[in-house]
Scaffold this motif. Structure first.
Motif, short mmCIF file in Angstrom:
data_model
loop_
_atom_site.label_atom_id
_atom_site.label_comp_id
_atom_site.label_asym_id
_atom_site.label_seq_id
_atom_site.Cartn_x
_atom_site.Cartn_y
_atom_site.Cartn_z
N GLU A 94 -2.22 -4.39 -0.28
CA GLU A 94 -2.30 -3.06 0.33
C GLU A 94 -2.68 -2.02 -0.73
OE1 GLU A 94 -2.55 -1.47 2.85
OE2 GLU A 94 -1.23 -2.06 4.48
N ASP A 95 -3.40 -1.00 -0.31
CA ASP A 95 -3.65 0.11 -1.24
C ASP A 95 -2.42 1.00 -1.33
OD1 ASP A 95 -4.27 0.62 1.47
OD2 ASP A 95 -5.31 2.46 0.95
N SER A 141 -6.72 -9.01 2.35
CA SER A 141 -6.97 -7.59 2.13
C SER A 141 -6.81 -6.86 3.46
CB SER A 141 -8.40 -7.41 1.62
OG SER A 141 -8.78 -6.04 1.66
N ALA A 189 1.17 -3.93 -3.59
CA ALA A 189 0.58 -2.64 -3.22
C ALA A 189 0.20 -1.88 -4.48
CB ALA A 189 1.58 -1.82 -2.41
N SER A 209 -7.60 -1.20 1.13
CA SER A 209 -7.27 -2.05 -0.03
C SER A 209 -8.48 -2.74 -0.65
CB SER A 209 -6.23 -3.10 0.35
OG SER A 209 -6.84 -4.19 1.01
N PHE A 232 -8.25 -4.97 -3.93
CA PHE A 232 -8.26 -6.41 -3.62
C PHE A 232 -9.31 -7.14 -4.46
CE2 PHE A 232 -9.72 -10.04 -1.07
CZ PHE A 232 -8.53 -10.69 -0.81
#
Ligand code: PRP
Length: 179
Positions: free
Chosen positions: A98-99, A39, A126, A44, A48
């Motif tokens: 990833e966010d 994470s 993502a 994130s 995550f």
């Protein structure tokens, strides 16, 4: 809806569905393996936790804090490793969570670092992707949702560290970040 938002992009229910789909994609790709899921903090963290719990495949989890934005809304272009991983990535199948992929600078930094440390494979998932903002040629292997250049917050995504704990993702009113 939080009063600082002009609209919702993804509701809680829509996020849940996106998470399920991403988890199924990862399960198909990593069946029978034991990947290391990383994470990229802090953005994130919500995605995550939901993602690894939605997966059938067991994964080892680890965290890395990378920061590029400081307190503003524009990337500085030089992602800084604020907290490194505890685990070794050598010989591991790494899943980077990833966010958002924006300029792509964070992703390139993480990819070079993790492959440079001898990871066997590197896969990026993502939640959000902003391809129009890319300054380096990189993309997520799996992106749940593509968006334009709107300023989005919630479900991990912040503006000046605020709004991360909203359970949905929305567009921040311009007056909030332009005042
Ligand atoms: C955000 C986001 C990604 C990165 C994406 O992190 O979580 O990691 O920026 O932007 P880029 O593609 O332009 O590099 P940020 O540095 O804001 O830290 P945070 O996760 O703590 O919010």
């Amino acid at each position: 809806m939080n009063g600082d938002l002009e609209s919702i992009v993804l509701t809680e229910e829509q996020i849940e569905q996106k998470v399920k789909e991403a988890a199924a994609w990862l399960d198909a790709r990593f069946a029978g393996k034991y990947p290391l899921a990383i994470s990229v903090l802090k953005g994130s963290v919500m995605f995550f936790c939901d993602l690894v719990r939605a997966m059938q495949t067991p994964v080892q989890i680890d965290f890395m804090t990378v920061s590029s934005y400081g307190s503003g809304s524009v990337s500085t272009g030089v992602p800084k490793i604020v907290m490194d991983l505890a685990a070794s990535v050598e010989g591991r199948d790494v899943i980077l969570v990833e966010d958002i992929v924006d300029s792509g600078n964070t992703l390139v930094r993480m990819r070079d670092l993790i492959l440079g440390r001898g990871a066997k494979s590197f896969t990026v998932v993502a939640l959000m992707d902003k391809p129009s903002r890319r300054v380096v040629d990189v993309k997520a292997d799996y992106a749940c949702y593509e968006i334009g250049d709107e300023f989005i917050v919630g479900y991990g995504l912040d503006y000046a560290q605020k709004y991360r704990t909203l359970p949905y993702i929305g567009i921040l009113k311009r007056e909030i970040y332009e005042k």
